[in-house]
Design a protein around this motif. Structure first.
Motif, PDB file in Angstrom:
ATOM      1  N   PHE A   1      12.678  -1.454   1.167  1.00 14.35           N
ATOM      2  CA  PHE A   1      11.818  -1.302  -0.223  1.00 14.35           C
ATOM      3  C   PHE A   1      11.191   0.055  -0.100  1.00 14.35           C
ATOM      4  O   PHE A   1      11.027   0.916   0.724  1.00 14.35           O
ATOM      5  N   ASP A   2      10.484   0.081  -1.316  1.00 15.81           N
ATOM      6  CA  ASP A   2       9.905   1.386  -1.523  1.00 15.81           C
ATOM      7  C   ASP A   2       8.508   1.108  -1.819  1.00 15.81           C
ATOM      8  O   ASP A   2       8.137   0.276  -2.413  1.00 15.81           O
ATOM      9  N   ALA A   3       7.617   2.082  -1.040  1.00 19.74           N
ATOM     10  CA  ALA A   3       6.010   2.182  -1.252  1.00 19.74           C
ATOM     11  C   ALA A   3       5.300   3.442  -1.195  1.00 19.74           C
ATOM     12  O   ALA A   3       5.809   4.028  -0.548  1.00 19.74           O
ATOM     13  N   ASN A   4       4.317   3.430  -1.810  1.00 18.94           N
ATOM     14  CA  ASN A   4       3.212   4.438  -1.609  1.00 18.94           C
ATOM     15  C   ASN A   4       1.736   4.087  -1.602  1.00 18.94           C
ATOM     16  O   ASN A   4       1.720   3.310  -2.755  1.00 18.94           O
ATOM     17  N   GLY A   5       0.821   4.388  -0.821  1.00 25.77           N
ATOM     18  CA  GLY A   5      -0.275   3.646  -0.783  1.00 25.77           C
ATOM     19  C   GLY A   5      -0.192   2.343  -0.648  1.00 25.77           C
ATOM     20  O   GLY A   5      -1.337   1.516  -1.126  1.00 25.77           O
ATOM     21  N   PHE A   6       0.527   1.824   0.240  1.00 24.69           N
ATOM     22  CA  PHE A   6       0.464   0.290   0.621  1.00 24.69           C
ATOM     23  C   PHE A   6       0.720   0.014   1.991  1.00 24.69           C
ATOM     24  O   PHE A   6       1.109   0.772   2.995  1.00 24.69           O
ATOM     25  N   TYR A   7      -0.124  -1.015   2.260  1.00 24.09           N
ATOM     26  CA  TYR A   7      -0.433  -1.311   3.752  1.00 24.09           C
ATOM     27  C   TYR A   7       0.123  -2.583   3.970  1.00 24.09           C
ATOM     28  O   TYR A   7      -0.430  -3.832   3.014  1.00 24.09           O
ATOM     29  N   THR A   8       0.606  -3.077   5.116  1.00 23.24           N
ATOM     30  CA  THR A   8       0.894  -4.505   5.480  1.00 23.24           C
ATOM     31  C   THR A   8      -0.076  -5.187   5.875  1.00 23.24           C
ATOM     32  O   THR A   8      -1.021  -4.787   6.468  1.00 23.24           O
ATOM     33  N   ALA A   9      -0.052  -6.557   5.793  1.00 28.47           N
ATOM     34  CA  ALA A   9      -1.013  -7.394   6.345  1.00 28.47           C
ATOM     35  C   ALA A   9      -1.095  -7.298   7.676  1.00 28.47           C
ATOM     36  O   ALA A   9       0.077  -7.364   8.234  1.00 28.47           O
TER      37      ALA A   9
END
Length: 248
Positions: A141-149
């Motif tokens: 998937f694609d992400a920017n400025g995203f942090y996983t739990a």
């Protein structure tokens, strides 16, 4: 951090619709939905500075046809000033009388071990016996400025865990992991599944959420996303997009 590949502000609404339409749509936007000009199967809605785009016909992985779950590609952009929490229990398809078809977690939690659902991957294993898939996974998937739990971050490579508060949710995983049909999810599904986490202000993430199947006779569902401040745990809004199931 895994960087967004396709969601640039100027084209973010059209890109989701161009992701591909390989299979019959499980969901189609209702007439009242705000559909994208480039794709009649994708719709968008916004609330409190957060934009959600959802497409019910962009699945192209294996298996090609998913008749027992509902794959929805979602793209979320956080224009608010709050870190936006993303949890499976805060996403659902909701029927006319309040029936809920929940987002299925892509893996189970066994104590401190993380194990994905047992599947039969025909290509990899010849379709002989169910084979457990294990992490960690490289996200597709694609992400920017995203942090996983943080509790579930060992399942993913190349993603940074959220440093703030984010309690584990084992009850949800234990309850709904068992709702997966036999032989699902596949490796493609796990890798493309949107993980729980936090989207910082001006951040974005896109990936698939796999919902419980909507039975025949349900003529409409709303894709609902509760907007929750990751720092405080307080809900500050809700986004809802109306869809028509294919069997309606």
């Amino acid at each position: 951090m895994h960087q967004v590949k396709w969601w640039v502000v100027g084209v973010m609404m059209g890109a989701l619709g161009l992701a591909g339409c390989a299979h019959e749509a499980e969901l189609k936007p209702a007439a009242s939905a705000n559909t994208l000009p480039a794709d009649e199967y994708a719709a968008k809605a916004s609330a409190e500075g957060v934009t959600l785009v959802a497409d019910g016909r962009s699945w192209e992985g294996e298996p090609r046809e998913l008749d027992e779950v509902v794959p929805v590609r979602v793209a979320i952009r956080n224009f608010s000033d709050k870190p936006l929490r993303l949890r499976y229990r805060e996403l659902a398809l909701v029927g006319p009388h309040g029936s809920r078809f929940v987002a299925l977690p892509p893996f189970q939690i066994d104590g401190t071990a993380y194990v994905s659902a047992p599947v039969t991957d025909v290509d990899a294993y010849g379709g002989a016996d169910p084979t457990p898939l294990t992490g960690p996974w490289h996200p597709s998937f694609d992400a920017n400025g995203f942090y996983t739990a943080p509790t579930y971050s060992p399942m993913w490579t190349g993603l940074t865990p959220w440093a703030g508060p984010f309690a584990a949710d084992p009850l949800y995983y234990d309850s709904y992991y068992t709702r997966w049909p036999v032989e699902l999810p596949t490796a493609d599904m796990v890798a493309s599944a949107l993980p729980e986490g936090v989207i910082e202000p001006n951040g974005s993430v896109s990936g698939f959420v796999f919902f419980q199947d909507v039975p025949e006779g349900v003529d409409r569902v709303d894709l609902r996303m509760d907007l929750v401040d990751a720092n405080t745990g307080e809900q500050f809004g809700r986004i809802s997009i109306p869809f028509i199931p294919k069997d309606a």
